[in-house]
Design a protein around this motif. Structure first.
Motif, PDB file in Angstrom:
ATOM      1  N   ALA A 152    -103.167  23.502 -20.146  1.00 29.90           N
ATOM      2  CA  ALA A 152    -102.948  22.449 -21.176  1.00 29.90           C
ATOM      3  C   ALA A 152    -104.022  22.233 -22.079  1.00 29.90           C
ATOM      4  CB  ALA A 152    -102.842  21.251 -20.096  1.00 29.90           C
ATOM      5  N   LEU A 153    -105.357  22.380 -21.765  1.00 30.56           N
ATOM      6  CA  LEU A 153    -106.245  22.701 -22.597  1.00 30.56           C
ATOM      7  C   LEU A 153    -106.196  23.796 -23.420  1.00 30.56           C
ATOM      8  CD1 LEU A 153    -108.788  21.328 -23.240  1.00 30.56           C
ATOM      9  CD2 LEU A 153    -110.080  23.021 -21.672  1.00 30.56           C
ATOM     10  N   LEU A 154    -105.784  24.823 -23.147  1.00 29.16           N
ATOM     11  CA  LEU A 154    -105.454  25.876 -24.226  1.00 29.16           C
ATOM     12  C   LEU A 154    -104.444  25.510 -25.427  1.00 29.16           C
ATOM     13  CD1 LEU A 154    -105.650  29.151 -22.053  1.00 29.16           C
ATOM     14  CD2 LEU A 154    -107.460  28.419 -23.958  1.00 29.16           C
ATOM     15  N   GLY A 155    -103.391  24.965 -24.947  1.00 35.73           N
ATOM     16  CA  GLY A 155    -102.393  24.333 -25.817  1.00 35.73           C
ATOM     17  C   GLY A 155    -102.768  23.259 -26.714  1.00 35.73           C
ATOM     18  N   ILE A 156    -103.647  22.403 -25.966  1.00 32.78           N
ATOM     19  CA  ILE A 156    -104.201  21.341 -26.780  1.00 32.78           C
ATOM     20  C   ILE A 156    -105.052  21.824 -28.111  1.00 32.78           C
ATOM     21  CG2 ILE A 156    -105.580  19.021 -26.931  1.00 32.78           C
ATOM     22  CD1 ILE A 156    -104.342  18.668 -24.151  1.00 32.78           C
ATOM     23  N   ILE A 157    -105.794  23.041 -27.842  1.00 33.04           N
ATOM     24  CA  ILE A 157    -106.940  23.430 -28.873  1.00 33.04           C
ATOM     25  C   ILE A 157    -105.968  24.232 -29.938  1.00 33.04           C
ATOM     26  CG2 ILE A 157    -108.679  25.128 -29.239  1.00 33.04           C
ATOM     27  CD1 ILE A 157    -109.493  24.459 -26.214  1.00 33.04           C
ATOM     28  N   ILE A 158    -104.928  24.871 -29.478  1.00 28.76           N
ATOM     29  CA  ILE A 158    -104.204  25.656 -30.564  1.00 28.76           C
ATOM     30  C   ILE A 158    -103.605  24.421 -31.187  1.00 28.76           C
ATOM     31  CG2 ILE A 158    -102.267  27.068 -30.727  1.00 28.76           C
ATOM     32  CD1 ILE A 158    -103.211  28.451 -28.434  1.00 28.76           C
ATOM     33  N   ALA A 159    -103.031  23.239 -30.605  1.00 36.07           N
ATOM     34  CA  ALA A 159    -102.442  22.421 -31.308  1.00 36.07           C
ATOM     35  C   ALA A 159    -103.068  21.742 -32.403  1.00 36.07           C
ATOM     36  CB  ALA A 159    -101.856  21.407 -30.280  1.00 36.07           C
TER      37      ALA A 159
END
Length: 304
Positions: A152-159
């Motif tokens: 989830a953290l990786l997804g948020i960073i990319i977002a």
């Protein structure tokens, strides 16, 4: 991890787009004095989301097994409802996200603009609360806490990066298509979360049928195998599924996915030849003209 990455990416991108539109619009109106109110609301939303995640993670310690399963099963079902509402709401809103938000900003700017704090909090907080709840439910289903959080953290960073690039005008994304295809995947994931929630309630003794299995393919798909772990982590698939779990999964997935596919991929009805009424109404409506480009791609966020 993949499912949580997509949740983080989708929810994070939606929140980033909202913040970008809020900031760009108030700058366009030359109301930079209210920017701090927007960031204040965003900060409160992030803090509340993190607090919810902490409460869900550590609040169940000390409870009995049955109580933990009852809470986990109930929240999994709630998470399924949130995600379902989210994918249908964003499917509709993504076509005119900019116009919808600008109308809300105009109302919030009346007076000193303190209503922007509430607008920013509600806009971002909704995404944060949904993300925290769904990631927690997924972590409960897989029995892991680190990998879902990392995904989830990786997804948020990319977002966040994508949101900044979109704000600067460097990237354009077809929002309707992105939210349509990610919605298909999330409905499949949500069906698994619902099924696991039903299983939790069976283990808590609230629902019957814990020993009545619809199928057991543990021999072909061992739960500790790499592919069994993958199916469990992404789709919450259980090799040994009870009848009630299977029924809940089917009753949710079939009509929900059917309705979503019809709405997401249907072609717009052709306009009758010679009909100029629609064109005329669009041409005379400033709001429609201003938001028309957002039907196919991300609206360009203006900045100085």
């Amino acid at each position: 991890m993949l499912a949580n990455f997509l949740i983080g990416l989708r929810e994070g991108l939606e929140a980033a787009l909202v913040v970008g539109i809020l900031v760009a619009y108030v700058r366009k109106l030359d109301r930079r004095d209210v920017l701090v109110r927007i960031w204040f609301g965003v900060g409160i939303a992030i803090a509340v989301s993190l607090a919810l995640g902490a409460i869900l993670t550590f609040g169940a310690y000390g409870l009995s097994f049955e109580a933990q399963e009852a809470i986990g099963g109930s929240l999994s079902i709630v998470a399924t409802g949130f995600v379902t509402w989210m994918v249908f709401w964003m499917l509709r809103t993504s076509k005119n996200l900019k116009g919808t938000l600008q109308a809300d900003i105009d109302r919030a700017l009346v007076g000193a603009g303190w209503s922007l704090v509430l607008l920013a909090f509600l806009s971002v907080g909704r995404e944060g609360l949904e993300t925290a709840l769904f990631i927690w439910a997924a972590a409960q289903a897989t029995g892991q806490t680190l990998l879902p959080l990392v995904g989830a953290l990786l997804g948020i960073i990319i977002a966040v990066v994508l949101g900044w690039l979109i704000y600067r005008g460097m990237v354009r994304i077809n929002l309707s298509r992105f939210f349509a295809w990610s919605g298909v995947f999330l409905i499949l994931v949500a069906a698994g979360v619902l099924s696991y929630g039903v299983h939790d309630l069976q283990e808590a003794g609230i629902l019957p049928g814990l020993g009545a299995l619809a199928f057991d393919v543990s021999a072909a798909i061992p739960p500790d195998s790499w592919y069994g772990t993958l199916l469990k982590g992404v789709f919450n698939f259980s090799p040994a599924t009870t009848w009630l779990e299977a029924i809940a999964w089917t009753v949710y997935f079939v009509p929900t996915m059917t309705a979503f596919l019809v709405l997401a991929f249907r072609k717009p009805a052709p306009r009758p030849v010679g009909d100029t009424s629609t064109a005329a109404s669009v041409g005379t409506a400033p709001a429609a003209a201003a938001t028309a480009p957002s039907t196919s791609t991300t609206p360009h966020l203006e900045h100085p």
